[in-house]
Design an enzyme around this catalytic site. Structure first.
Site, short mmCIF file in Angstrom:
data_model
loop_
_atom_site.label_atom_id
_atom_site.label_comp_id
_atom_site.label_asym_id
_atom_site.label_seq_id
_atom_site.Cartn_x
_atom_site.Cartn_y
_atom_site.Cartn_z
N CYS A 161 57.84 -38.29 6.99
CA CYS A 161 57.31 -39.62 7.79
C CYS A 161 57.67 -41.10 7.04
O CYS A 161 57.59 -41.94 7.31
CB CYS A 161 55.74 -39.58 7.61
SG CYS A 161 55.33 -38.07 8.54
N HIS A 301 51.04 -47.38 5.38
CA HIS A 301 51.37 -46.17 5.90
C HIS A 301 50.10 -45.46 6.53
O HIS A 301 50.10 -44.89 7.70
CB HIS A 301 52.02 -45.34 4.82
CG HIS A 301 52.26 -44.03 5.33
ND1 HIS A 301 53.42 -43.74 6.36
CD2 HIS A 301 51.83 -42.57 5.16
CE1 HIS A 301 53.59 -42.42 6.51
NE2 HIS A 301 52.74 -41.79 5.92
N GLU A 312 46.99 -44.74 -1.22
CA GLU A 312 47.75 -46.10 -0.99
C GLU A 312 46.76 -47.24 -1.30
O GLU A 312 47.29 -48.29 -1.75
CB GLU A 312 48.21 -45.88 0.46
CG GLU A 312 48.87 -47.16 0.93
CD GLU A 312 49.45 -47.27 2.27
OE1 GLU A 312 50.18 -48.14 2.81
OE2 GLU A 312 48.93 -46.37 3.17
N LYS A 330 48.76 -47.24 12.99
CA LYS A 330 48.39 -45.68 13.57
C LYS A 330 46.93 -45.65 13.93
O LYS A 330 46.76 -44.84 14.78
CB LYS A 330 48.56 -44.71 12.28
CG LYS A 330 49.93 -44.63 11.81
CD LYS A 330 50.13 -43.77 10.58
CE LYS A 330 51.16 -43.68 9.99
NZ LYS A 330 51.99 -44.93 9.29
N HIS A 335 50.63 -41.54 14.92
CA HIS A 335 51.37 -41.20 13.72
C HIS A 335 53.01 -40.83 14.32
O HIS A 335 52.77 -39.67 14.95
CB HIS A 335 50.97 -40.28 12.88
CG HIS A 335 51.96 -40.17 11.47
ND1 HIS A 335 52.85 -40.90 11.29
CD2 HIS A 335 51.51 -39.58 10.24
CE1 HIS A 335 53.54 -40.81 10.22
NE2 HIS A 335 52.66 -39.90 9.70
N PHE A 394 55.97 -36.44 3.47
CA PHE A 394 55.80 -35.08 2.82
C PHE A 394 57.04 -34.81 1.94
O PHE A 394 58.12 -35.03 2.44
CB PHE A 394 55.82 -33.79 3.87
CG PHE A 394 54.59 -33.74 4.58
CD1 PHE A 394 53.26 -34.40 4.39
CD2 PHE A 394 54.43 -32.80 5.55
CE1 PHE A 394 51.94 -34.25 5.21
CE2 PHE A 394 53.41 -32.71 6.24
CZ PHE A 394 52.02 -33.54 5.91
#
Length: 408
Positions: A161, A301, A312, A330, A335, A394
């Site tokens: 991502c 994010h 975050e 998002k 996403h 990831f």
């Protein structure tokens, strides 16, 4: 070292095809999450996603090419066309000096899913001869180069991502250091298919609010339970400042700095203290040669997962305290995985030019662990001179970009 500027943007997303539709959706707080319609999801634990509905690729690209390429490549081509139309650049003049970096997290997964089903049900002879080129992640970059005769540096960053964040950073690096004069950077993703949905659902990454899809994506809310799968693509045309000025291009923004690193913590979970994210953000600020006080906004994010949002937020709080506004796109469009960073960067630049920040309509109760200034259920009018865009993937991949208004 050369300055890097943005001269064109294109986007196709669940909240709109093209910048005008997307901008209006941001102002209207339009939520795209809904029950999946592109296939029968009744046997899946997650039955919701943020789809791009009523999209006919043949309205945008050649019919033969559309049949021989995956949906994620269609998204890339649509975004590239809009971005080039805005940049008004004569690409043949820069053929060997134009880099193309179009990222994806998973590539042609819809093709892979479809063709594997053919193989299992009807045998090897029914598998498409275009299976391999259709599923390759680098094919979006490759097809764009073929369609426009671009012979410069060409590859596809792959970092889950964070992928299109890496595309922007790496493209900027190539221009800064003279390896390219122009770069087409961004990402595309199309993974709303049974196998990816099942995989993400089984690892407990997706929201299971099947009965309330519009309320499923809720970054920073105490009741968040996972992200909503989206799809789409976004592309930016970036150039060396002197190239853009020489051709009298309209400059939309400047890529001022970037930071990239890795958590080295876990294959899918973030460092719970957000240490890697914090370091990437500080690297970006240092690279841009600006202070935290010079940033007005952070485009997060924040996917709506319990662990990721907190990590975050901790990192942002340590750097900025509460003096910056924060939101996550998002909340509206789900996403977009490998395309998320580029799509959210385009959205952030649109907001910067329009002097507002979109709402977070599902933020009913801010998680008490989150001590930052999150935009609530209403849009906020504010001037943005510089902002930060965060992207994490990831594997522990972290990318932070500092972008702002161009001042010649």
């Amino acid at each position: 070292m050369r300055r890097v500027v943005v001269t064109g943007m294109g986007i196709i997303s669940p909240i709109g095809i093209g910048k005008e539709e997307v901008l209006q959706s941001l102002k209207d707080s339009k939520i795209a999450a809904d029950t999946i319609t592109s296939f029968d999801a009744s046997n899946l634990p997650v039955k919701i996603a943020a789809e791009i509905k009523d999209f006919d690729p043949e309205k945008f690209i050649d019919k033969k090419l559309a049949r021989r390429t995956d949906r994620f490549v269609h998204f890339a081509l649509v975004a590239v066309k809009e971005a080039l139309d805005q940049a008004k650049i004569n690409l043949p003049d820069f053929s060997e000096r134009t880099a193309v970096l179009i990222a994806s997290g998973m590539g042609g997964f819809i093709t892979l899913d479809t063709e594997n089903n053919k193989f299992l049900s009807a045998g090897a002879s029914k598998v498409s001869p275009f299976l391999i080129p259709m599923l390759l992640i680098n094919m979006a970059s490759g097809i764009v180069a073929i369609e426009h005769g671009l012979k410069g540096i060409n590859f596809a960053p792959v970092s889950a991502c964070a992928a299109s964040g890496h595309a922007v950073a790496m493209g900027s690096m190539l221009i800064r250091h003279g390896y390219a004069d122009v770069a087409i950077v961004g990402g595309a993703e199309a993974t709303i298919a049974p196998l990816p949905i099942a995989g993400f659902a089984n690892m407990k990454a997706l929201s299971t609010r099947n009965d309330e899809p519009k309320k499923a994506s809720r970054p920073f809310d105490v009741d968040r339970d996972g992200f909503v799968m989206g799809e789409g693509g976004a592309v930016l045309i970036i150039e060396a400042e002197e190239i853009a000025k020489k051709r009298n291009a309209q400059i939309l923004a400047e890529i001022k700095g970037f930071g990239m690193n890795d958590d080295a913590y876990h294959m899918s979970a973030p460092d719970p203290e957000g240490s890697g994210a914090e370091k990437a953000m500080r690297m970006a600020l240092e690279d841009a040669k600006i202070n935290p006080d010079d940033i007005q906004y952070v485009s997060c994010h924040a996917t709506s997962t319990p662990a990721g949002d907190v990590a975050e937020a901790k990192a942002i709080e340590r750097i900025f305290g509460k003096h910056v506004f924060v939101n996550s796109s998002k909340a509206l469009m789900g996403h977009l995985l490998g395309a998320a960073a580029a799509a959210e960067l385009v959205i952030a630049i649109l907001q910067m030019h329009s002097n507002f920040l979109h709402a977070m309509p599902n933020l009913d109760n801010l998680d008490p662990q989150i001590g930052i200034n999150v935009v609530g259920k209403k849009t906020i009018e504010t001037e943005i001179r510089n902002f930060m865009k965060n992207s994490f993937g990831f594997g522990g991949h972290n990318v932070s970009l500092v972008v702002g208004r161009y001042q010649g």
